[in-house]
Design a protein around this motif. Sequence first.
Motif, short mmCIF file in Angstrom:
data_model
loop_
_atom_site.label_atom_id
_atom_site.label_comp_id
_atom_site.label_asym_id
_atom_site.label_seq_id
_atom_site.Cartn_x
_atom_site.Cartn_y
_atom_site.Cartn_z
N VAL A 154 0.83 -1.19 0.00
CA VAL A 154 0.00 0.00 0.00
C VAL A 154 0.87 1.25 0.00
CG1 VAL A 154 -1.71 1.33 1.30
CG2 VAL A 154 -1.92 -1.18 1.13
N ALA A 155 1.90 1.26 0.85
CA ALA A 155 2.78 2.43 0.95
C ALA A 155 3.45 2.73 -0.38
CB ALA A 155 3.82 2.20 2.04
N GLU B 259 3.08 6.33 -2.29
CA GLU B 259 4.25 7.16 -2.61
C GLU B 259 4.32 7.52 -4.09
OE1 GLU B 259 7.62 5.06 -1.04
OE2 GLU B 259 6.76 5.10 0.99
N ALA B 260 3.66 6.72 -4.94
CA ALA B 260 3.77 6.91 -6.39
C ALA B 260 2.83 7.99 -6.92
CB ALA B 260 3.48 5.59 -7.10
N VAL B 261 1.79 8.34 -6.16
CA VAL B 261 0.78 9.27 -6.68
C VAL B 261 0.42 10.35 -5.66
CG1 VAL B 261 -0.29 7.63 -8.28
CG2 VAL B 261 -1.11 7.75 -5.91
N ASP B 262 -0.17 11.43 -6.17
CA ASP B 262 -0.67 12.50 -5.31
C ASP B 262 -2.15 12.38 -5.02
OD1 ASP B 262 1.80 13.80 -5.06
OD2 ASP B 262 1.52 14.85 -6.96
N VAL B 263 -2.88 11.62 -5.84
CA VAL B 263 -4.32 11.46 -5.62
C VAL B 263 -4.55 10.50 -4.46
CG1 VAL B 263 -4.98 11.99 -8.00
CG2 VAL B 263 -4.47 9.61 -7.34
N PRO B 264 -5.75 10.55 -3.86
CA PRO B 264 -6.03 9.65 -2.74
C PRO B 264 -5.94 8.18 -3.13
CG PRO B 264 -7.72 11.36 -2.92
CD PRO B 264 -6.88 11.45 -4.15
N VAL B 265 -5.39 7.38 -2.22
CA VAL B 265 -5.35 5.94 -2.40
C VAL B 265 -6.28 5.31 -1.36
CG1 VAL B 265 -3.93 3.85 -2.28
CG2 VAL B 265 -3.00 5.94 -3.31
N ILE B 266 -7.25 4.55 -1.86
CA ILE B 266 -8.17 3.82 -0.99
C ILE B 266 -7.65 2.39 -0.92
CG2 ILE B 266 -10.56 3.11 -0.66
CD1 ILE B 266 -11.25 5.38 -2.78
N ALA C 8 0.24 4.17 6.64
CA ALA C 8 0.92 3.92 5.36
C ALA C 8 0.58 5.00 4.34
CB ALA C 8 0.54 2.55 4.83
N GLY C 9 -0.37 5.88 4.69
CA GLY C 9 -0.69 6.99 3.80
C GLY C 9 -2.00 6.87 3.05
N ALA C 10 -2.75 5.79 3.30
CA ALA C 10 -4.03 5.63 2.63
C ALA C 10 -4.99 6.75 3.06
CB ALA C 10 -4.65 4.27 2.93
N ALA C 11 -5.82 7.21 2.10
CA ALA C 11 -6.81 8.24 2.39
C ALA C 11 -8.07 7.64 3.02
CB ALA C 11 -7.19 8.98 1.12
#
Length: 246
Positions: A189-190, A194-201, A218-221
């Motif tokens: 997930v991380a 790290e690869a994108v600026d848009v939200p990751v679900i 891990a940075g998930a939105a």
Amino acid sequence: MSHFPEFEVIPAVDVQDGEVVQLVGGERGTGKRYGDPVEAAERWIDAGASTLHLVDLDGAFEGERANAAAIEAVVGAVDEGVGLQLGGGIRTADGARDLLDAGIDRVILGTAAIEDPDIVAAIDDTHPDSVVVSLDAKGGEVVVAGWTEGTGLDPAEAATRYEELGAGGVLFTNVDVEGRLDGIDREAVAAVVEAVDVPVIASGGVATVDDVVALKRAGAAAVVVGTALYEGRFTLREAQAAADDA
């Protein structure tokens, strides 16, 4: 995309043959049934859900929307303030636009986006930020067609590509752990985050409140939870509260 100003725990309402079902590892026929989709949707909203994750499972496998009536019933039953995202069997830009005009807030495209990346830009042109591209990973590569075909694509590279095409978000599902209540793959997930600026679900494998917290860290939105909620491993309020405190 302002859809997730704060981290959200999103209940999954996966529909097969007009009923709520949770599959194990994406395998057809493994599903346990949990009743009427409208009742499930209303139960999660009463429990505090801000967004619902709707999936037409027959559509995902057959390539056409098979549970339209059940999905429409859910759309009709929920208040406008609740976000609705729908995936499964959406194969054309026109089909996606029809759903967005009918009350769905975000369409989730999987196989269609992989086979025809231009569909993402076409929908984004008329309905900005409404496309979430679903990347399902198995053994570290993106798989399509009901999780049966490998593409050779790295999930993080694929996410970057779709962001450039106009995707307003990425739904990242680790199929290896989905429905098994075995826990999550935080590193996978991380890497996508790290690869994108848009939200990751994030989706797949959530078994405990600790898994929810780990995905937030891990940075998930947002995180989609299915089996664990239906099996009562924890409540929606417990998960959201733990995430809010993390």
